[in-house]
Design an enzyme around this catalytic site. Structure first.
Site, PDB file in Angstrom:
ATOM      1  N   HIS A 178       0.838  -1.214   0.000  1.00  0.00           N
ATOM      2  CA  HIS A 178       0.000   0.000   0.000  1.00  0.00           C
ATOM      3  C   HIS A 178       0.871   1.262   0.000  1.00  0.00           C
ATOM      4  O   HIS A 178       0.457   2.298   0.507  1.00  0.00           O
ATOM      5  CB  HIS A 178      -0.947   0.042   1.207  1.00  0.00           C
ATOM      6  CG  HIS A 178      -1.698  -1.239   1.440  1.00  0.00           C
ATOM      7  ND1 HIS A 178      -2.950  -1.473   0.940  1.00  0.00           N
ATOM      8  CD2 HIS A 178      -1.336  -2.374   2.090  1.00  0.00           C
ATOM      9  CE1 HIS A 178      -3.353  -2.698   1.286  1.00  0.00           C
ATOM     10  NE2 HIS A 178      -2.383  -3.271   1.971  1.00  0.00           N
ATOM     11  N   SER A 202      15.920  20.999 -15.617  1.00  0.00           N
ATOM     12  CA  SER A 202      14.767  21.851 -15.886  1.00  0.00           C
ATOM     13  C   SER A 202      15.266  23.145 -16.512  1.00  0.00           C
ATOM     14  O   SER A 202      16.333  23.642 -16.160  1.00  0.00           O
ATOM     15  CB  SER A 202      14.041  22.151 -14.578  1.00  0.00           C
ATOM     16  OG  SER A 202      13.281  23.335 -14.701  1.00  0.00           O
ATOM     17  N   LYS A 224      16.824  20.859 -10.384  1.00  0.00           N
ATOM     18  CA  LYS A 224      16.118  19.640 -10.773  1.00  0.00           C
ATOM     19  C   LYS A 224      17.000  18.597 -11.437  1.00  0.00           C
ATOM     20  O   LYS A 224      17.878  18.900 -12.221  1.00  0.00           O
ATOM     21  CB  LYS A 224      14.974  19.984 -11.734  1.00  0.00           C
ATOM     22  CG  LYS A 224      13.917  20.835 -11.084  1.00  0.00           C
ATOM     23  CD  LYS A 224      12.965  20.003 -10.276  1.00  0.00           C
ATOM     24  CE  LYS A 224      11.814  19.669 -11.179  1.00  0.00           C
ATOM     25  NZ  LYS A 224      10.912  18.716 -10.638  1.00  0.00           N
ATOM     26  N   GLU A 254      10.055   8.155 -16.939  1.00  0.00           N
ATOM     27  CA  GLU A 254       8.672   8.604 -17.118  1.00  0.00           C
ATOM     28  C   GLU A 254       8.173   8.270 -18.521  1.00  0.00           C
ATOM     29  O   GLU A 254       7.022   7.898 -18.724  1.00  0.00           O
ATOM     30  CB  GLU A 254       8.580  10.106 -16.864  1.00  0.00           C
ATOM     31  CG  GLU A 254       8.863  10.480 -15.419  1.00  0.00           C
ATOM     32  CD  GLU A 254       9.106  11.975 -15.264  1.00  0.00           C
ATOM     33  OE1 GLU A 254       8.141  12.702 -15.012  1.00  0.00           O
ATOM     34  OE2 GLU A 254      10.264  12.413 -15.425  1.00  0.00           O
TER      35      GLU A 254
END
Ligand code: ARG
Length: 462
Positions: A159, A280, A286, A293
């Site tokens: 979970h 970024s 970043k 992704e």
């Protein structure tokens, strides 16, 4: 403009509808399979007495010349090719251009309905093993990471809440297990592909005495199809391939999700190599996991191709319908996406760094509650009672912002008389994993032997 079927019609077909129906732009990928299938077919009909030895030789010779042009892009971009309906028409036109009438005899007893099934089967026979090699390479990369992790610990999650301590190696090997199933599933697809459809004709079989068993042998098939009506109108092997590819993409996507989480500032158990991350344009701090992704994102396409294809199939009457032409773009896109994703993930995994200090400290604390309960069980307390006792201890510790490590022997005793001083060494992440007993568990010696076995698997499949 002549087509393979012009005789039946008075005028020319509508140009825009021809373009709409043409598959040459994408089934050109089946070129070498189509030509090889045709060479074998020419031999078979010659042996059946349909072709003279002279015509047979001329056809085979011309097909070899055509095959030699596989890598010649200009060959496929000629003005004539622009009007070819599909790869089968393209090859036949080129053949007739070289040997005239003899070339017009090649299609005797054969239909494109079986030819396209043959081509796809030959295509998968040569391409699926390439995907399996890419899968094996990724498994190898994960096994290397597991090896490099040594005794490093991390929390496992259910979970997405801390569950129990595991070895970092055990985490990497979990993903290995899924990818090995994918490899096996692709072998099953290859087995399904391994049937020769030639001899089926357009639907009813062929009237020429073709030795289909010899032809199967010649083209590398172990069996022939059972039924010509089924064979010309089914593409279950495409559905199975798409399912295998989609499920692999689901597994890759889940690896990506884990790596995105575990390399984030919040978790920090792993770090991405600089070369595997992107920055970024605005926020200088970043370090984004773009490739991960993207793989996660692309899994949607392959799942979409599988679902779309099943929907295409579901309403079809038995026998060939042009709807089946949709099989190729689905298959090719799924294949390309899986191959690209396997390669990208391989590169990312090879650059991963394990931050065992961070992962190890996250593996300590209240996620040792099951071990505390097991301790009580070892002292004779029934598990359900032990669960109660530890549950209330956890509630108290959460309220106080403390954990098991901060309890003194007196604190332990106060909670239950069954707690003795040895509880302190029982309740550590390292002793928790060491106490596991089953072969599939995170016990260090079990993981070590799983790692050895996985390494052998990689060697024998590379
Ligand atoms: N391009 C067609 C396909 O991909 C080849 C078979 C065509 N057969 C036919 N009867 N129109 O399925």
């Amino acid at each position: 403009m002549a087509h393979l079927w012009s005789g039946r019609f008075e005028g020319d077909p509508d140009r825009s509808l021809l373009d709409f129906g043409s598959s040459f732009a994408f089934d050109r990928r089946l070129f070498e399979d189509d030509v090889k299938g045709s060479i074998a077919w020419a031999e078979a009909i010659e042996r059946a007495g349909v072709l003279t030895a002279e015509d047979g030789a001329a056809i085979r010779d011309a097909l070899q010349q055509i095959l030699a042009r596989t890598a010649d892009a200009a060959f496929f971009a000629s003005a004539e090719a622009a009007s070819d309906e599909d790869v089968h028409s393209f090859v036949e036109r080129e053949l007739v251009a070289r040997v005239g009438d003899a070339g017009r005899r090649l299609h005797t007893g054969r239909s494109r309905n079986e030819q396209v099934s043959l081509d796809l089967r030959l295509y998968l026979k040569r391409r699926v093993p390439q995907l399996q090699r890419a899968l094996t390479a990724l498994v190898g990369a994960l096994v290397d990471r597991a090896d490099g992790a040594g005794a490093a610990l991390m929390p496992s999650y259910t979970h997405l809440r801390r569950a129990q301590p595991i070895l970092v190696a055990h985490f990497f090997l979990a993903h290995v297990a899924a990818l090995r199933r994918d490899h096996r599933r692709l072998s099953t697809v290859l087995d399904e592909v391994d049937e020769l459809p030639l001899g089926s004709g357009a639907i009813a079989g062929t009237s020429y005495p073709i030795d289909v068993h010899a032809l199967a042998d010649r083209l590398g098939f172990s069996r022939i199809v059972a039924n010509s009506v089924d064979a010309t109108g089914e593409r279950d092997f495409v559905s199975s391939f798409l399912h295998a590819a989609a499920l692999s993409m689901v597994h890759l996507s889940r690896i990506c999700e884990d790596l995105i989480l575990f390399t984030s500032e919040e978790f920090g158990f792993l770090d991405l190599a600089d070369a595997a991350a992107t920055g970024s344009s605005l926020m200088p701090q970043k370090k984004n996991p773009d490739p991960l992704e993207l793989v996660r994102g692309k899994s949607g396409r392959v799942i979409g191709r599988l679902t779309g294809w099943l929907v295409t199939m579901k309403g079809l009457p038995i026998g060939y319908s042009k709807d089946l032409q949709e099989d190729k773009e689905a298959l090719f896109e799924a294949e390309d996406t899986l191959r690209g994703s396997l390669g990208a993930l391989d590169t990312v995994v090879r650059g991963l760094e394990i931050r065992d200090a961070v992962s190890g400290s996250a593996a300590s604390g209240l996620l040792l509650a099951t071990d505390v309960a097991d301790y009580l069980v070892a002292k004779g307390v029934p598990f359900r009672d032990a669960h109660e006792i530890v549950g209330s201890l956890v509630r108290k510790l959460v309220a106080e912002g403390r954990s098991f490590e901060q309890l003194t022997p007196v604190d332990w005793k106060a909670h239950s008389p069954f707690f003795a001083p040895d509880v302190a060494e029982w309740v550590t992440p390292a002793s928790s994993v060491a106490r596991k007993r089953t072969p599939q568990s995170t016990a260090p010696d079990m993981v070590a032997s799983a790692l050895r076995e996985a390494r052998q698997w990689v060697t024998s499949h590379s």
